[in-house]
Write a protein that holds these residues in place. Structure first.
Motif, short mmCIF file in Angstrom:
data_model
loop_
_atom_site.label_atom_id
_atom_site.label_comp_id
_atom_site.label_asym_id
_atom_site.label_seq_id
_atom_site.Cartn_x
_atom_site.Cartn_y
_atom_site.Cartn_z
N CYS A 129 87.32 55.13 61.31
CA CYS A 129 88.00 55.39 60.04
C CYS A 129 87.03 55.89 58.98
O CYS A 129 85.81 55.77 59.12
CB CYS A 129 88.74 54.14 59.56
SG CYS A 129 87.67 52.78 59.11
N VAL A 130 87.59 56.45 57.92
CA VAL A 130 86.81 56.99 56.81
C VAL A 130 86.15 55.84 56.05
O VAL A 130 86.81 54.86 55.71
CB VAL A 130 87.71 57.80 55.85
CG1 VAL A 130 86.90 58.29 54.65
CG2 VAL A 130 88.36 58.96 56.58
N GLN A 131 84.86 55.97 55.81
CA GLN A 131 84.17 54.97 55.00
C GLN A 131 83.10 55.63 54.14
O GLN A 131 82.59 56.70 54.48
CB GLN A 131 83.57 53.86 55.85
CG GLN A 131 82.35 54.23 56.64
CD GLN A 131 81.79 53.04 57.41
OE1 GLN A 131 82.53 52.20 57.91
NE2 GLN A 131 80.48 52.96 57.51
N LEU A 132 82.80 54.98 53.04
CA LEU A 132 81.72 55.42 52.16
C LEU A 132 80.40 55.15 52.86
O LEU A 132 80.21 54.05 53.41
CB LEU A 132 81.80 54.65 50.84
CG LEU A 132 80.83 55.03 49.75
CD1 LEU A 132 81.01 56.47 49.32
CD2 LEU A 132 81.02 54.10 48.56
N SER A 133 79.52 56.13 52.88
CA SER A 133 78.24 55.92 53.56
C SER A 133 77.41 54.88 52.81
O SER A 133 77.60 54.66 51.61
CB SER A 133 77.47 57.23 53.69
OG SER A 133 76.98 57.63 52.43
N SER A 134 76.48 54.26 53.51
CA SER A 134 75.65 53.22 52.89
C SER A 134 74.78 53.77 51.77
O SER A 134 74.38 53.04 50.88
CB SER A 134 74.80 52.52 53.95
OG SER A 134 73.99 53.47 54.61
N SER A 135 74.50 55.07 51.81
CA SER A 135 73.69 55.69 50.75
C SER A 135 74.56 56.08 49.55
O SER A 135 74.04 56.50 48.53
CB SER A 135 72.96 56.92 51.29
OG SER A 135 73.89 57.85 51.78
N GLY A 136 75.88 55.94 49.67
CA GLY A 136 76.80 56.23 48.56
C GLY A 136 77.12 57.70 48.45
O GLY A 136 76.37 58.56 48.88
N GLY A 137 78.29 57.99 47.89
CA GLY A 137 78.69 59.37 47.63
C GLY A 137 79.36 60.08 48.77
O GLY A 137 80.47 60.55 48.63
N SER A 138 78.70 60.18 49.92
CA SER A 138 79.29 60.92 51.03
C SER A 138 80.17 60.01 51.88
O SER A 138 80.06 58.79 51.83
CB SER A 138 78.20 61.57 51.88
OG SER A 138 77.38 60.58 52.46
N LEU A 139 81.04 60.65 52.65
CA LEU A 139 81.94 59.92 53.53
C LEU A 139 81.56 60.17 54.98
O LEU A 139 81.12 61.26 55.34
CB LEU A 139 83.39 60.37 53.30
CG LEU A 139 83.93 60.17 51.90
CD1 LEU A 139 85.35 60.72 51.80
CD2 LEU A 139 83.89 58.72 51.49
#
Length: 122
Positions: free
Chosen positions: A82-92
């Motif tokens: 599923c779609v999730q926010l990457s751990s670095s933030g901003g990107s999916l």
């Protein structure tokens, strides 16, 4: 030249690049960008950590319940990803639904036009 394929999260400002039209298909849903007309999709094959991008190719998504009652998860149809926010933030990116967590929770809201829904991070 702008990169229209990247899909990133940002603070809500109600601009068209943050709005998506959710359209029911026979087996699930597609999400189309109001700003570009491109569809929410995956860069290459659906696999853990694959980037979520905007493309001309329709991708069918399953809408799954999330832990928060007012939230949903967007899963690749027939897949545990599923779609999730990457751990670095901003990107999916794609993540495993079994891991859960707030980074996988999203909210759909009706827009001004009844056919338009706004998809935002939870």
């Amino acid at each position: 030249m702008k990169d229209w394929s990247s899909v990133r999260t940002a603070a809500w400002d109600a601009s068209d690049n943050q709005k998506w039209v959710a359209e029911r298909t026979g087996n699930g849903w597609t999400l189309r960008s109001v700003a570009t007309g491109l569809f929410l999709s995956v860069d290459g094959a659906a696999r853990p950590n694959a980037s979520v991008v905007a493309t001309r190719e329709e991708t069918t998504w399953d809408v799954q319940p999330a832990r928060e009652p007012s939230a949903i998860r967007l899963a690749v149809s027939g897949s545990p990803l599923c779609v999730q926010l990457s751990s670095s933030g901003g990107s999916l990116k794609l993540g495993d639904m079994r891991e859960g967590g707030e980074a996988q929770q999203w909210r759909l809201e009706k827009g001004e036009d009844l056919s338009t829904h706004v998809c935002g991070g939870y």
